[in-house]
Design an enzyme around this catalytic site. Structure first.
Site, mmCIF file in Angstrom:
data_model
loop_
_atom_site.group_PDB
_atom_site.id
_atom_site.type_symbol
_atom_site.label_atom_id
_atom_site.label_comp_id
_atom_site.label_asym_id
_atom_site.label_seq_id
_atom_site.Cartn_x
_atom_site.Cartn_y
_atom_site.Cartn_z
ATOM 1 N N HIS A 141 10.419 7.575 -21.367
ATOM 2 C CA HIS A 141 11.813 7.139 -21.496
ATOM 3 C C HIS A 141 12.666 8.180 -20.788
ATOM 4 O O HIS A 141 12.413 9.386 -20.905
ATOM 5 C CB HIS A 141 12.182 7.020 -22.982
ATOM 6 C CG HIS A 141 13.608 6.607 -23.245
ATOM 7 N ND1 HIS A 141 14.273 5.665 -22.488
ATOM 8 C CD2 HIS A 141 14.501 7.010 -24.190
ATOM 9 C CE1 HIS A 141 15.492 5.497 -22.966
ATOM 10 N NE2 HIS A 141 15.650 6.311 -23.990
ATOM 11 N N GLN B 151 13.212 16.762 -27.598
ATOM 12 C CA GLN B 151 12.574 17.075 -26.323
ATOM 13 C C GLN B 151 13.210 18.268 -25.620
ATOM 14 O O GLN B 151 12.518 19.108 -25.042
ATOM 15 C CB GLN B 151 12.604 15.855 -25.399
ATOM 16 C CG GLN B 151 11.618 14.771 -25.772
ATOM 17 C CD GLN B 151 11.552 13.665 -24.737
ATOM 18 O OE1 GLN B 151 12.003 13.825 -23.601
ATOM 19 N NE2 GLN B 151 10.994 12.530 -25.128
ATOM 20 N N SER C 233 0.745 20.741 -37.587
ATOM 21 C CA SER C 233 1.093 19.328 -37.469
ATOM 22 C C SER C 233 0.068 18.463 -38.202
ATOM 23 O O SER C 233 -1.145 18.679 -38.110
ATOM 24 C CB SER C 233 1.136 18.927 -35.991
ATOM 25 O OG SER C 233 1.194 17.519 -35.864
ATOM 26 N N GLY D 270 3.226 1.767 -29.287
ATOM 27 C CA GLY D 270 1.976 2.454 -28.997
ATOM 28 C C GLY D 270 0.738 1.765 -29.525
ATOM 29 O O GLY D 270 -0.287 1.700 -28.838
ATOM 30 N N ASP E 288 13.248 11.696 -28.666
ATOM 31 C CA ASP E 288 14.265 12.103 -27.690
ATOM 32 C C ASP E 288 15.037 13.339 -28.121
ATOM 33 O O ASP E 288 15.286 14.237 -27.315
ATOM 34 C CB ASP E 288 15.273 10.959 -27.475
ATOM 35 C CG ASP E 288 14.681 9.786 -26.703
ATOM 36 O OD1 ASP E 288 13.714 9.996 -25.952
ATOM 37 O OD2 ASP E 288 15.197 8.666 -26.861
ATOM 38 N N TYR F 181 1.581 13.155 -30.757
ATOM 39 C CA TYR F 181 0.468 12.261 -31.090
ATOM 40 C C TYR F 181 0.925 11.219 -32.105
ATOM 41 O O TYR F 181 0.275 10.943 -33.088
ATOM 42 C CB TYR F 181 -0.713 13.070 -31.633
ATOM 43 C CG TYR F 181 -2.034 12.324 -31.604
ATOM 44 C CD1 TYR F 181 -2.718 12.134 -30.410
ATOM 45 C CD2 TYR F 181 -2.593 11.815 -32.776
ATOM 46 C CE1 TYR F 181 -3.928 11.458 -30.381
ATOM 47 C CE2 TYR F 181 -3.804 11.141 -32.760
ATOM 48 C CZ TYR F 181 -4.467 10.966 -31.565
ATOM 49 O OH TYR F 181 -5.667 10.295 -31.534
ATOM 50 N N GLY F 182 2.116 10.659 -31.832
ATOM 51 C CA GLY F 182 2.631 9.593 -32.684
ATOM 52 C C GLY F 182 2.235 8.237 -32.140
ATOM 53 O O GLY F 182 1.147 8.069 -31.585
ATOM 54 N N GLN G 104 3.229 6.360 -29.478
ATOM 55 C CA GLN G 104 2.875 6.355 -28.062
ATOM 56 C C GLN G 104 1.842 7.424 -27.740
ATOM 57 O O GLN G 104 0.907 7.183 -26.963
ATOM 58 C CB GLN G 104 4.121 6.561 -27.197
ATOM 59 C CG GLN G 104 5.038 5.360 -27.115
ATOM 60 C CD GLN G 104 4.453 4.198 -26.330
ATOM 61 O OE1 GLN G 104 3.598 4.366 -25.480
ATOM 62 N NE2 GLN G 104 4.932 2.999 -26.623
#
Length: 332
Positions: A108, A86, A51, A134, A83, A25-26, A28
């Site tokens: 991405h 992930q 979080s 975003g 990235d 939930y950043g 993007q």
């Protein structure tokens, strides 16, 4: 020429009876979650317990769950965390909870293209990549327009991967501006090259080198800052609006002549060969391996480089000058 899709090419029907999990939930993540929610899609957000984004998402009216629970509840899982995390997140919390026919999505292609994530054959794997930060994706959606995007299908287990991808792009708002079909390979390699050679690495070093050249020649740092950094936005805005020719039309004839005569002296044959080397490192996976190894080793080199750049003279001068510019949104 690449195929471009618009609103007439997508339908929300394939998403309206499904649950979409937005993992992260950043920048993007918040835009995807809120845009899809406003489009009538059933959305949940997957985060780790504790979080800082958890209460923010809930305050925006989105249901929040752990990543594992969100994956279990969803039919479409869009991974929007950084990235370098992930792969582990996928193996620990997402992969064990996937079902036959689920859709795994990315914005991405890094982890798929470089095999950090290796999905099973029974799920669809696709990408919708908005070509904007975003906050801009969200802002333009609320204004009734959208940002362009990219669509790629890596794995089509159900025969409906593209249809579902277009539905997602429609809900996100990208089909209003147009979505270009590509591949995970093309998106990943071109994106990494662009960041390194032009948009971030190339641009930042060009700005800093110009600033330092003027200062070392005896010009005031404040003047050097304005000429080599501050006015860059004016030029980039013109280029974005109408291309290089429009920028040249808009500046003075003196500036245009200097563009033609001095630009090729700065970006000469040696620089072009260096760019080819950067692209080769991206294509071979050398850069990806170096970056992932750096993260696995604790990011010491990366953090040292970040700190060294933070205290550069151009940043000190710029910080003081930006205090004069009340029209700027302050970034800390």
């Amino acid at each position: 020429m690449a195929t471009i899709y618009y609103e007439k090419d997508g339908s929300l029907d394939s998403l309206l009876n499904k649950t979409v999990a937005i993992i992260g939930y950043g920048s993007q993540g918040h835009a995807h979650a809120l845009n899809l929610k406003d489009s009538g899609v059933n959305v949940v957000v997957g985060l780790y317990e504790g979080s800082k984004s958890w209460p923010l998402a809930e305050a925006a009216g989105v249901k929040v769950m752990t990543t594992a629970d969100a994956t279990k509840a969803a039919d479409v899982i869009m991974i929007l965390v950084s990235d370098h995390i992930q792969g582990d997140l996928y193996r620990d919390e997402i992969e064990p909870n996937l079902k036959d026919g689920d859709t795994l999505m990315f914005a991405h292609g890094f982890n798929i293209h470089f095999n950090e994530i290796k999905p099973a054959a029974n799920i669809d794997v696709s990408m919708i990549a908005p070509k904007a930060p975003g906050h801009r994706v969200r802002e333009l959606f609320t204004e009734g327009v959208g940002v362009p995007g990219l669509l790629a299908v890596h794995q089509d287990a159900t025969g409906k991967a593209k249809e579902n991808g277009l539905a997602y792009a429609l809900a996100l708002g990208c089909l209003k501006a147009g979505v270009i079909e590509t591949t995970f390979k093309e998106e990943t390699e071109s994106d990494l090259f662009g960041e390194q050679a032009v948009l971030c690495g190339g641009c930042a070093e060009l700005v800093r080198a110009g600033f330092e050249t003027l200062v070392e020649a005896g010009y005031a740092p404040e003047i050097a800052y304005f000429e080599c950094l501050h006015e860059l936005k004016l030029i980039v805005d013109l280029i974005q609006e109408g291309g290089l020719n429009y920028m040249r039309y808009s500046v003075s004839d003196t500036a245009e002549y200097g563009d033609y005569t001095s630009g090729p002296r700065v970006i000469d044959a040696r620089v072009r060969e260096t760019m080819k080397g950067i692209l080769a490192d991206v294509q071979s996976g050398k850069f990806a391996k170096e970056w992932m190894d750096e993260n696995r080793a604790g990011r010491k080199k990366f953090l040292a480089m970040r700190e060294a750049q933070r205290i550069q003279p151009i940043e000190e001068v710029g910080g003081k000058l930006r205090e004069m510019m009340h029209f700027l949104k302050k970034k800390k």
